[in-house]
Design an enzyme around this catalytic site. Sequence first.
Site, short mmCIF file in Angstrom:
data_model
loop_
_atom_site.label_atom_id
_atom_site.label_comp_id
_atom_site.label_asym_id
_atom_site.label_seq_id
_atom_site.Cartn_x
_atom_site.Cartn_y
_atom_site.Cartn_z
N HIS A 125 0.80 -1.23 0.00
CA HIS A 125 0.00 0.00 0.00
C HIS A 125 0.82 1.27 0.00
O HIS A 125 0.26 2.36 0.13
CB HIS A 125 -0.92 0.05 1.22
CG HIS A 125 -1.98 -0.99 1.25
ND1 HIS A 125 -3.25 -0.79 0.76
CD2 HIS A 125 -1.95 -2.27 1.69
CE1 HIS A 125 -3.96 -1.90 0.92
NE2 HIS A 125 -3.19 -2.81 1.49
N LYS A 128 -8.89 13.64 5.14
CA LYS A 128 -8.04 12.45 5.11
C LYS A 128 -7.01 12.61 6.22
O LYS A 128 -6.92 13.69 6.81
CB LYS A 128 -7.35 12.29 3.75
CG LYS A 128 -6.67 13.56 3.24
CD LYS A 128 -6.06 13.35 1.85
CE LYS A 128 -7.01 13.63 0.70
NZ LYS A 128 -7.03 12.61 -0.30
N ARG A 129 -6.24 11.55 6.52
CA ARG A 129 -5.20 11.72 7.51
C ARG A 129 -4.29 12.88 7.13
O ARG A 129 -4.07 13.13 5.94
CB ARG A 129 -4.39 10.41 7.63
CG ARG A 129 -5.17 9.28 8.30
CD ARG A 129 -5.54 9.66 9.72
NE ARG A 129 -4.36 9.73 10.55
CZ ARG A 129 -3.98 8.78 11.41
NH1 ARG A 129 -4.71 7.70 11.58
NH2 ARG A 129 -2.88 8.92 12.12
N LYS A 170 0.40 14.27 1.65
CA LYS A 170 -0.95 14.54 1.15
C LYS A 170 -1.18 16.04 0.93
O LYS A 170 -2.16 16.45 0.34
CB LYS A 170 -2.00 13.99 2.12
CG LYS A 170 -1.99 12.46 2.24
CD LYS A 170 -2.98 11.99 3.30
CE LYS A 170 -2.87 10.50 3.62
NZ LYS A 170 -3.51 9.64 2.61
N THR A 175 -8.79 6.39 -1.87
CA THR A 175 -10.09 5.77 -2.11
C THR A 175 -11.21 6.78 -1.89
O THR A 175 -12.29 6.65 -2.45
CB THR A 175 -10.32 4.56 -1.18
OG1 THR A 175 -9.88 4.90 0.14
CG2 THR A 175 -9.55 3.36 -1.68
N LYS A 197 -15.02 8.00 -3.68
CA LYS A 197 -16.27 8.27 -2.94
C LYS A 197 -16.83 9.63 -3.31
O LYS A 197 -18.05 9.78 -3.50
CB LYS A 197 -16.02 8.18 -1.43
CG LYS A 197 -15.62 6.78 -0.97
CD LYS A 197 -15.06 6.76 0.46
CE LYS A 197 -14.33 5.44 0.70
NZ LYS A 197 -13.55 5.44 1.97
#
Length: 831
Positions: A374, A567-568, A573, A678, A682
């Site tokens: 991952h 998100k985290r 990110k 992911t 969504k």
Amino acid sequence: VEASIPEPQREAWTKNQFDGFKNKDEFEKEVVRHVETTLARSMFNCDDVAAYSATALAFRDRLIKDWNKTQQRQTFTDSKRIYYLSLEFLMGRALDNAMLNVKGKDIAKSALDELGFRIEDIIGQENDAALGNGGLGRLAACFLDSMASLNYPAWGYGLRYRYGIFKQEIIDGYQVEVPDYWLDFNPWEFPRHDVTVDIQFYGHVRKSQDANGKTVANWEGGETVTAVAYDMPIPGYDTPSTNNLRLWSSKAASGEFDFQKFNSGEYESSVADQQRAETISAVLYPNDNLDRGKELRLKQQYFWVAASLYDIVRRFKKSKRAWREFPDQVAIQLNDTHPTLAVVELQRILIDKEGLEWDEAWAIVTATFGYTNHTVLPEALEKWPVGLFQHLLPRHLQIIYDINLFFLQSVEKRFPDDRDMLSRVSIIEESQPKMVRMAYLAIVGSHKVNGVAELHSDLIQTTIFKDFVKIYGADKFTNVTNGITPRRWLHQANPRLSELIASKTGGYDYLKDLTTLNKLEQYVDDKAFRKEWAEIKYANKVRLAKYIKSTLDITVNPAALFDVQVKRIHEYKRQQLNIFGVIYRYLQIKEMSAEERKKQAPRVSIFGGKAAPGYWMAKQIIHLINNVGSVVNKDPDVGDLLKVIFLEDYNVSKAEIIIPASDLSEHISTAGTEASGTSNMKFVLNGGLIIGTCDGANIEITREIGQENIFLFGTLSEDVEDLRHNHTYGKHAVDSGLQKVFDAITSGKFGDANDFGALVSAVRDHGDYYLVSDDFQSYIDTQKMVDEEYKNQEEWVSKCIRSVARMGFFSSDRCINEYAEEIWNIEPLAV
Ligand code: HBZ
């Protein structure tokens, strides 16, 4: 199945089968019975919590029936099973999903109504099962949903943490962590006090000769901890198939609660032993994409893996088949490297306990396991010090050395001239101290290795695992692009949109075959349809606006563009890029005339996500976002044009409210760092557009929905290396836009400049590893395009509809079918 009951008792058993409720009246009766007997509460003081509990118990009763039958069917047909080993299952709430899957929500709604409750309030009482960090854990939960819905005989195996991921509070703009004790009342789990496994740690290995003169290894001494099984039913959608999630809880082995000590007055130390054992399954480690190498974490891994394998082997042995048939009956998927010890443990069971020869055992092991990677981030790749292994799992270390020896011998034979190769691919890193490289062990011990999106699967094959591609050939490596369950992420989270889609695509079959969403495309030019679509989005935004008002007491305008990044929190990110962009927007608004301001498109920038408690930079980002919010949100010059919101404690159930309310979501990782993502799927599935980089599954989303329907920007992954290389250490030139942002921060506009010095200098002075400065201008330019396009609502809504129509590929059902065919070699079991 019935035939297995002895004839004399068969009638008594079968005629008394419990069928659960079939209509509203029966459901009401069940609820009242559970309130009054199971919960021992009077119906005169039944509050929402009790009503939730009773409702959950009534649905649970229904699930159990299907669950038992499914398990019996799998046993009687002796089907091959897939075992999904994951240290994390981010399940969220279960009641709404259970109602959907047993088709009982309408009944429950009207019954609860008659009893004086609103079903939404009742659903809202449930604690999230938050046994995961982020994407990896939620993926495991979506996979369980798909495996059950597609009738695959599948079990999940994990740990029953007493504390899930911490709850996040924001106090004075800072993240504060609060423990998540979620087990107060959990109707979805069944303790199996009769299903226990004793797990050994520490001790030593003694070699001896068996009766045939063969040397055998005996792992002796050390300490024992008992694993107790807790089972959770996993219902499928529109099928009676109900699979099992088995979570292990640790307790002191029965012999260990030392009565000797107890009697001799050492009560305290005997309790301490007990608590030490229970510590193993006490907490989820809250890091995502970081390996911290703590001994307790390795203990958790072995505890869970050993208990699970014992269980799997015990089940296989009941079939009385030959060992070589093991891979025909059992497939085991490793969710990242966390369960890699399972490879070693199965080899140990086969050679030490079952007396197989090494080669025979190893063939079985490698045919059984598959490994999913991952991440390519180096700091996330698991390594354990050899010394720790030696101490905690001495026999396993020996086996790892043997696995490595045979592996390196085969490599040497094939590549006799490449001496370097051996040290590069060795499972043991010859560093100080020596380390066990878990990813390499997982590759060597599996027959398939997969990444989670195309770019990511390409990257692992060309970078971190490229030597292994040379050694094993490209066939061992494959891609399975992630997916999400449309049941939770569209139907449950966005019931009105689901209903509208169903009305145009021929009912709810689209929830079983998401590609039929393509029927929506013919309505893109239908004005009335577009209007309805837009109304639903607006209503979802009103719902989120109310939530924001109730939690933060900030009023946001539902007509503004809702721009969401949840998100985290992680530097890769790039929430820092987003907040720098927000500051830039704020500074621009401040410079505008009243006339110019009128032409601006109003925006609400919404953030949410947890920082790992030890991740200082991530916490600085949260602090900056909150401080920017408190300045911007009360600036009268700005008004509705910009609001900055940080939503506390982002989790699965909050995602279900936030995602359907988004117009634009941000997936802006440095290219090549986000394996898949992911939530990007969504958001699009719920009728929002994306601003994103060419990273992870964004690339395939673009291919599916069309590049005119996504706002892409920034550096490409093939250029990242060079750019990083060019960043000279020391002062790093940033363009004037970003410089203005930095000046505003360092001037103290958003609170003490010292607090944010590290965020600025990471970009300006320390090499800008995540290329924030390189991508800043194209990010701003792209956000400008978003503003322009949002003004044309008809066109915007058309883009949203087209995108949803083309999202069929991203169902986790498609994804699970690919795993089943290409990796597990397993068939659905007809019901
Ligand atoms: O797995 C995520 C990836 O970052 C994301 O891109 C991908 O979509 C998702 C599903 O494939 N990885 C994680 O969430 N990883 C972790 O949470 C993690 C937790 C503990 C670790 C390492 C990673 O020790």
